[in-house]
Enzyme design. Structure first.
Site, PDB file in Angstrom:
ATOM      1  N   ILE A  94     -51.226 -32.228  13.914  1.00  0.00           N
ATOM      2  CA  ILE A  94     -50.849 -32.381  12.497  1.00  0.00           C
ATOM      3  C   ILE A  94     -51.363 -33.721  11.962  1.00  0.00           C
ATOM      4  O   ILE A  94     -51.242 -34.740  12.645  1.00  0.00           O
ATOM      5  CB  ILE A  94     -49.299 -32.370  12.344  1.00  0.00           C
ATOM      6  CG1 ILE A  94     -48.653 -31.187  13.069  1.00  0.00           C
ATOM      7  CG2 ILE A  94     -48.873 -32.471  10.879  1.00  0.00           C
ATOM      8  CD1 ILE A  94     -48.727 -29.873  12.379  1.00  0.00           C
TER       9      ILE A  94
ATOM     10  N   GLY B  32     -43.948 -45.716  27.294  1.00  0.00           N
ATOM     11  CA  GLY B  32     -43.211 -44.829  26.393  1.00  0.00           C
ATOM     12  C   GLY B  32     -41.779 -45.304  26.271  1.00  0.00           C
ATOM     13  O   GLY B  32     -41.482 -46.487  26.500  1.00  0.00           O
ATOM     14  N   SER B  33     -40.889 -44.382  25.939  1.00  0.00           N
ATOM     15  CA  SER B  33     -39.509 -44.783  25.655  1.00  0.00           C
ATOM     16  C   SER B  33     -38.734 -45.046  26.942  1.00  0.00           C
ATOM     17  O   SER B  33     -39.085 -44.553  28.022  1.00  0.00           O
ATOM     18  CB  SER B  33     -38.825 -43.681  24.852  1.00  0.00           C
ATOM     19  OG  SER B  33     -38.755 -42.515  25.646  1.00  0.00           O
TER      20      SER B  33
ATOM     21  N   THR C 169     -37.435 -41.716  28.586  1.00  0.00           N
ATOM     22  CA  THR C 169     -38.424 -40.993  29.397  1.00  0.00           C
ATOM     23  C   THR C 169     -38.774 -41.800  30.647  1.00  0.00           C
ATOM     24  O   THR C 169     -38.946 -41.231  31.730  1.00  0.00           O
ATOM     25  CB  THR C 169     -39.698 -40.706  28.569  1.00  0.00           C
ATOM     26  OG1 THR C 169     -39.306 -40.080  27.349  1.00  0.00           O
ATOM     27  CG2 THR C 169     -40.651 -39.790  29.302  1.00  0.00           C
ATOM     28  N   GLY C 170     -38.852 -43.117  30.503  1.00  0.00           N
ATOM     29  CA  GLY C 170     -39.169 -43.963  31.659  1.00  0.00           C
ATOM     30  C   GLY C 170     -38.153 -43.782  32.775  1.00  0.00           C
ATOM     31  O   GLY C 170     -38.498 -43.701  33.953  1.00  0.00           O
TER      32      GLY C 170
ATOM     33  N   GLU D  39     -43.809 -49.282  31.224  1.00  0.00           N
ATOM     34  CA  GLU D  39     -43.819 -50.160  30.046  1.00  0.00           C
ATOM     35  C   GLU D  39     -43.022 -49.454  28.962  1.00  0.00           C
ATOM     36  O   GLU D  39     -43.495 -48.477  28.379  1.00  0.00           O
ATOM     37  CB  GLU D  39     -45.264 -50.401  29.583  1.00  0.00           C
ATOM     38  CG  GLU D  39     -46.105 -51.154  30.603  1.00  0.00           C
ATOM     39  CD  GLU D  39     -45.704 -52.611  30.752  1.00  0.00           C
ATOM     40  OE1 GLU D  39     -45.137 -53.179  29.799  1.00  0.00           O
ATOM     41  OE2 GLU D  39     -45.945 -53.175  31.829  1.00  0.00           O
TER      42      GLU D  39
ATOM     43  N   CYS E 299     -44.060 -51.545  20.321  1.00  0.00           N
ATOM     44  CA  CYS E 299     -42.954 -51.834  21.246  1.00  0.00           C
ATOM     45  C   CYS E 299     -42.503 -53.282  21.139  1.00  0.00           C
ATOM     46  O   CYS E 299     -41.337 -53.590  21.322  1.00  0.00           O
ATOM     47  CB  CYS E 299     -43.360 -51.506  22.668  1.00  0.00           C
ATOM     48  SG  CYS E 299     -44.883 -52.317  23.148  1.00  0.00           S
TER      49      CYS E 299
ATOM     50  N   GLU F 253     -33.747 -49.561  19.297  1.00  0.00           N
ATOM     51  CA  GLU F 253     -35.134 -49.748  18.859  1.00  0.00           C
ATOM     52  C   GLU F 253     -35.378 -48.788  17.681  1.00  0.00           C
ATOM     53  O   GLU F 253     -35.205 -47.584  17.819  1.00  0.00           O
ATOM     54  CB  GLU F 253     -36.076 -49.395  20.012  1.00  0.00           C
ATOM     55  CG  GLU F 253     -37.531 -49.569  19.681  1.00  0.00           C
ATOM     56  CD  GLU F 253     -38.445 -49.066  20.792  1.00  0.00           C
ATOM     57  OE1 GLU F 253     -38.202 -47.965  21.331  1.00  0.00           O
ATOM     58  OE2 GLU F 253     -39.414 -49.766  21.113  1.00  0.00           O
TER      59      GLU F 253
HETATM   60  P1  NAD Z   1     -41.813 -40.939  24.726  1.00  0.00           P
HETATM   61  O1  NAD Z   1     -41.116 -41.505  25.913  1.00  0.00           O
HETATM   62  O2  NAD Z   1     -41.117 -39.914  23.939  1.00  0.00           O
HETATM   63  O3  NAD Z   1     -43.204 -40.311  25.154  1.00  0.00           O
HETATM   64  C1  NAD Z   1     -44.166 -41.059  25.881  1.00  0.00           C
HETATM   65  C2  NAD Z   1     -45.010 -40.101  26.680  1.00  0.00           C
HETATM   66  O4  NAD Z   1     -44.195 -39.495  27.668  1.00  0.00           O
HETATM   67  C3  NAD Z   1     -45.617 -38.969  25.867  1.00  0.00           C
HETATM   68  O5  NAD Z   1     -46.917 -38.709  26.327  1.00  0.00           O
HETATM   69  C4  NAD Z   1     -44.712 -37.806  26.193  1.00  0.00           C
HETATM   70  O6  NAD Z   1     -45.357 -36.561  26.036  1.00  0.00           O
HETATM   71  C5  NAD Z   1     -44.389 -38.089  27.648  1.00  0.00           C
HETATM   72  N1  NAD Z   1     -43.169 -37.476  28.160  1.00  0.00           N
HETATM   73  C6  NAD Z   1     -42.081 -37.073  27.452  1.00  0.00           C
HETATM   74  N2  NAD Z   1     -41.174 -36.534  28.295  1.00  0.00           N
HETATM   75  C7  NAD Z   1     -41.687 -36.602  29.541  1.00  0.00           C
HETATM   76  C8  NAD Z   1     -41.206 -36.217  30.820  1.00  0.00           C
HETATM   77  N3  NAD Z   1     -40.013 -35.648  30.989  1.00  0.00           N
HETATM   78  N4  NAD Z   1     -41.994 -36.431  31.899  1.00  0.00           N
HETATM   79  C9  NAD Z   1     -43.199 -37.022  31.760  1.00  0.00           C
HETATM   80  N5  NAD Z   1     -43.709 -37.396  30.561  1.00  0.00           N
HETATM   81  C10 NAD Z   1     -42.953 -37.198  29.468  1.00  0.00           C
HETATM   82  O7  NAD Z   1     -42.216 -42.193  23.839  1.00  0.00           O
HETATM   83  P2  NAD Z   1     -43.012 -42.152  22.482  1.00  0.00           P
HETATM   84  O8  NAD Z   1     -42.046 -41.780  21.424  1.00  0.00           O
HETATM   85  O9  NAD Z   1     -44.254 -41.384  22.631  1.00  0.00           O
HETATM   86  O10 NAD Z   1     -43.441 -43.685  22.340  1.00  0.00           O
HETATM   87  C11 NAD Z   1     -42.649 -44.623  21.747  1.00  0.00           C
HETATM   88  C12 NAD Z   1     -41.936 -45.450  22.786  1.00  0.00           C
HETATM   89  O11 NAD Z   1     -42.896 -46.094  23.611  1.00  0.00           O
HETATM   90  C13 NAD Z   1     -41.134 -46.572  22.177  1.00  0.00           C
HETATM   91  O12 NAD Z   1     -39.894 -46.651  22.829  1.00  0.00           O
HETATM   92  C14 NAD Z   1     -41.972 -47.801  22.460  1.00  0.00           C
HETATM   93  O13 NAD Z   1     -41.273 -49.007  22.489  1.00  0.00           O
HETATM   94  C15 NAD Z   1     -42.573 -47.474  23.764  1.00  0.00           C
HETATM   95  N6  NAD Z   1     -43.783 -48.269  23.975  1.00  0.00           N
HETATM   96  C16 NAD Z   1     -43.771 -49.260  24.911  1.00  0.00           C
HETATM   97  C17 NAD Z   1     -44.882 -50.068  25.091  1.00  0.00           C
HETATM   98  C18 NAD Z   1     -44.899 -51.146  26.131  1.00  0.00           C
HETATM   99  O14 NAD Z   1     -45.974 -51.589  26.498  1.00  0.00           O
HETATM  100  N7  NAD Z   1     -43.743 -51.602  26.623  1.00  0.00           N
HETATM  101  C19 NAD Z   1     -46.019 -49.867  24.311  1.00  0.00           C
HETATM  102  C20 NAD Z   1     -45.992 -48.848  23.363  1.00  0.00           C
HETATM  103  C21 NAD Z   1     -44.883 -48.046  23.209  1.00  0.00           C
END
Ligand code: NAD
Length: 490
Positions: free
Chosen positions: A29, A231-232, A235-236, A251, A285, A384
Site C-alpha cells: 500500500i 523491531g518492537s 516482538t523482540g 535492537e 527508535c 513509545e
Molecule cells: P515489529 O516488532 O512489529 O516488527 C519488526 C519485524 O518483525 C517485522 O519485519 C515483522 O514482520 C517481524 N515480526 C513480527 N512478528 C514476528 C514474529 N512473531 N516472529 C518473527 N518476526 C516477527 O516492529 P515494527 O513496528 O516493524 O518497528 C517499529 C519498532 O522497531 C519500534 O518499536 C522501534 O523502536 C523499533 N526499532 C528499533 C531500532 C533500534 O535500532 N533499536 C531501530 C528501528 C526501529
C-alpha cells in the site's frame, strides 16, 4: 504529477539466486494515497525452508572465499546501490511515506554501510595468547556463524537491513532476510542492487511475508545459527523465547528523553529535540520520545518546539517543499492518536498540531504535535509513541530530572542539554541507556559507533555499529598447535 505511479518494481522472493513468485499474496500500500501499488508474496514456512537450504549450501562456500574478495564484493555492492540511488529512494518514499530527500539520504548511507563493512573486515583481528604450556601456540580466529536470520522493521527499511547485511556478507555468513511487510517492495530493490554486485547464489535470500509466519519460521529453524532483529520490544521478546539458545542481536524500542536544564542554549535544544521528534515523521527508535525541561524554562522551550512543529509542511512525500509525509501504517497511526487523546484527557495542553489530516490523501497523515503539561501517568510518557509528537514534562531539579529519566522501561538513547558538562556527565553515567548525547539530541549516531539498548531495559540486547557488528556476527575459535620444544609460547 503522481510521481509514485511512474515506478516499476519487483515484488517477489529472491531465493538461491532467482526471483521466485509465491502463490499467496498480500497488498503493498502507498501510505500517501491508500492505493494498492503491487501484490507481494505472503510466504509460507515451506518457502523459508527453501531459503534456509539455499543459505546453508552457500554458507560453506562463502565462508571459504578470501576476506579480501568478500571485501571487494561489498565495495561492488555499494557502487550498485549508488548507481540506483534515485530509483531505490523513489520506491522507499512511495512505500514508506518519508519525503524523497530523506529517502535519498537513507540510500546513500546504505552504500556507505557496505563500504564500511568492506574496510572493517580487512582489519578484523584474532589474537595469539600466552600459555602455561610452552609447547603450545595458541591463537583465535573470527569465523562466520553460518546461516544468519535477519528480520527488520519498516521505519528505515534500507539502512537497518544494511546494518546486518553488509557486515554479515563481509564476514562470510549466508543470510535469510525477512523485511517488514509494509516495506517489502523497497527490500526487493535493495536485494536487486546487492545481487547486481555479483553476490554468489544463496549468500543472501529474501523472503517476504508476515513476521509471525515467515519471520518465526526463520527464528525457530534448526539450521539458522543466529538472529539479527530490529523491531518492537514485544516482538523482540517473542523472538528471544522462540529462538532461545541462538546468539542474537536485538535492537528494540526506545522512549528517549531529551533533558533540558535551565542553563542550556534553548534554541539549540529546541532545534535538536524537534529534529529528533519530526524526522521520518517521528518513526525513529531513538526519537525524542519526551522532553524533560527545567520548570523555569519549560514554557519557553515548549513554545519554541511548537514553532518548529508549525514550520513543517505535511503532505505528499514526492512534492517539492513537503517536509513530512504520512505515517507508514494504520497501526502506528492509531497509537499516535490514542496517545495524544489520552494526554489531553488527562490535562496536557496542545500547543501545536494534534490531529490526523485525511484531507491530505490518506488516513495516515498526522500533524506535527507539541503537548505541554505532560505528567508521568500519561501513556505518551510511559510508552513509545513512534510518531511526530513532542510531550514536554517539567522537572524541579536535577534529582527529579534523573528520576523521570529512570522511570521508564526503555533505555536506548538520551539527549542532555546543559552548559555544565560535569552535570551532563553525571546524568550520562546514571541513566541506563546505550547512548547519552550531551548537548545533542537523542538521535545522534553514526554507523561506525556503538548503538543498542541498556541492560535490564526493553530496548534490546547487544551492540550494533562498526566493528561491534562484525564481531557479533562472527564467533571466536581457539586453535592450539603443539610444537616441539619451547617454540610455542607467546
Ligand atoms: P515489529 O516488532 O512489529 O516488527 C519488526 C519485524 O518483525 C517485522 O519485519 C515483522 O514482520 C517481524 N515480526 C513480527 N512478528 C514476528 C514474529 N512473531 N516472529 C518473527 N518476526 C516477527 O516492529 P515494527 O513496528 O516493524 O518497528 C517499529 C519498532 O522497531 C519500534 O518499536 C522501534 O523502536 C523499533 N526499532 C528499533 C531500532 C533500534 O535500532 N533499536 C531501530 C528501528 C526501529
Amino acid at each position: 504529477m503522481d510521481a509514485s505511479a511512474q515506478i516499476a518494481t519487483i515484488a517477489d522472493n529472491f531465493i538461491d539466486g532467482e526471483w521466485v513468485s509465491e502463490p499467496d499474496k498480500m497488498p503493498a500500500i502507498n501510505p500517501a494515497t491508500g492505493e494498492t501499488i503491487a501484490m507481494l508474496p505472503n510466504s509460507s514456512g515451506e518457502t523459508v525452508q527453501a531459503a534456509v537450504r539455499s543459505a546453508k549450501r552457500a554458507a560453506r562456500i562463502w565462508a571459504a572465499i578470501p576476506v579480501f574478495e568478500r571485501s571487494a564484493m561489498c565495495v561492488a555492492i555499494a557502487s550498485k546501490i549508488d548507481e540506483r540511488q534515485e530509483k531505490i529512494a523513489r520506491v522507499l518514499s512511495m512505500e514508506q511515506g518519508k519525503v524523497l530527500g530523506e529517502a535519498m539520504g537513507e540510500v546513500a548511507k546504505a552504500a556507505d554501510g557496505f563500504r564500511l563493512a568492506a574496510e572493517l573486515v580487512k582489519q578484523m583481528a584474532g589474537q595469539t595468547l600466552p600459555a602455561e604450556d610452552s609447547t603450545k601456540l595458541v591463537m583465535t580466529l573470527r569465523q562466520p556463524r553460518g546461516v544468519y536470520g535477519v528480520i527488520t522493521p519498516w521505519n528505515f527499511p534500507v539502512n537497518i537491513p544494511v546494518e546486518y547485511l553488509a557486515p554479515g556478507i563481509a564476514t562470510g555468513n549466508a543470510i535469510v532476510w525477512v523485511p517488514a511487510p509494509t516495506t517489502s517492495l523497497v527490500a526487493c530493490e535493495l536485494m536487486d542492487a546487492i545481487n547486481a554486485g555479483g553476490l554468489p547464489k544463496g549468500v543472501l535470500n529474501l523472503v517476504i511475508g508476515e513476521g509471525a509466519i515467515a519471520g518465526d519460521a526463520v527464528v525457530i529453524h534448526p539450521d539458522v545459527a543466529a538472529i539479527g532483529f530490529t523491531g518492537s520490544a514485544v516482538t523482540g521478546k517473542r523472538i528471544a523465547e522462540r529462538g532461545a539458545g541462538k546468539p542474537m542481536l536485538l535492537e528494540l524500542g526506545g522512549n528517549g528523553p531529551v533533558i533540558v536544564f535551565e542553563d542550556a542554549d534553548l534554541d539549540k535544544a529546541a532545534a535538536a529535540a524537534a529534529g529528533g521528534a519530526f524526522f521520518n515523521a517521528g518513526q525513529v527508535c531513538a526519537a525524542t520520545g519526551r522532553v524533560l525541561a527545567h520548570h523555569s524554562i519549560a514554557a519557553t522551550l515548549a513554545d519554541k518546539l511548537a514553532e518548529h512543529a508549525r514550520a513543517h509542511v505535511l503532505g505528499d512525500p514526492f512534492h517539492q517543499g513537503t517536509t513530512m509525509g504520512p505515517l507508514n501504517n494504520p497501526k502506528v497511526a492509531a497509537k499516535v492518536l490514542e496517545h495524544v487523546e489520552d494526554a489531553i484527557s488527562k490535562g496536557a495542553k496542545l500547543l501545536a498540531g494534534g490531529k490526523p489530516r485525511p484531507d491530505l490523501g490518506s488516513e495516515l497523515y498526522f500533524e506535527p504535535t507539541v503537548l505541554s503539561g505532560v505528567t508521568r501517568d500519561m501513556r505518551i510518557n510511559r510508552e513509545e509513541t513512534f510518531g511526530p509528537i513532542v510531550p514536554v514534562l517539567a522537572f524541579a531539579d536535577q534529582a527529579e530530572a534523573l528520576d523521570l529519566a529512570l522511570d521508564s522501561e526503555y533505555g536506548l538513547s538520551v539527549g542532555v542539554f546543559t552548559a555544565d558538562v560535569s552535570r551532563g556527565m553525571e546524568m550520562a553515567k546514571a541513566i541506563p541507556a546505550g547512548i547519552v548525547n550531551i548537548n545533542a539530541g537523542s538521535t545522534y549516531w553514526e554507523i561506525h559507533l556503538p548503538f543498542g539498548g541498556g541492560s535490564n531495559t526493553k530496548s534490546g540486547i547487544g551492540r550494533l555499529g562498526g566493528m561491534l557488528t562484525l564481531e557479533a556476527m562472527t564467533e571466536i575459535k581457539m586453535i592450539t598447535v603443539t610444537l616441539e620444544g619451547k617454540a610455542g609460547a607467546a
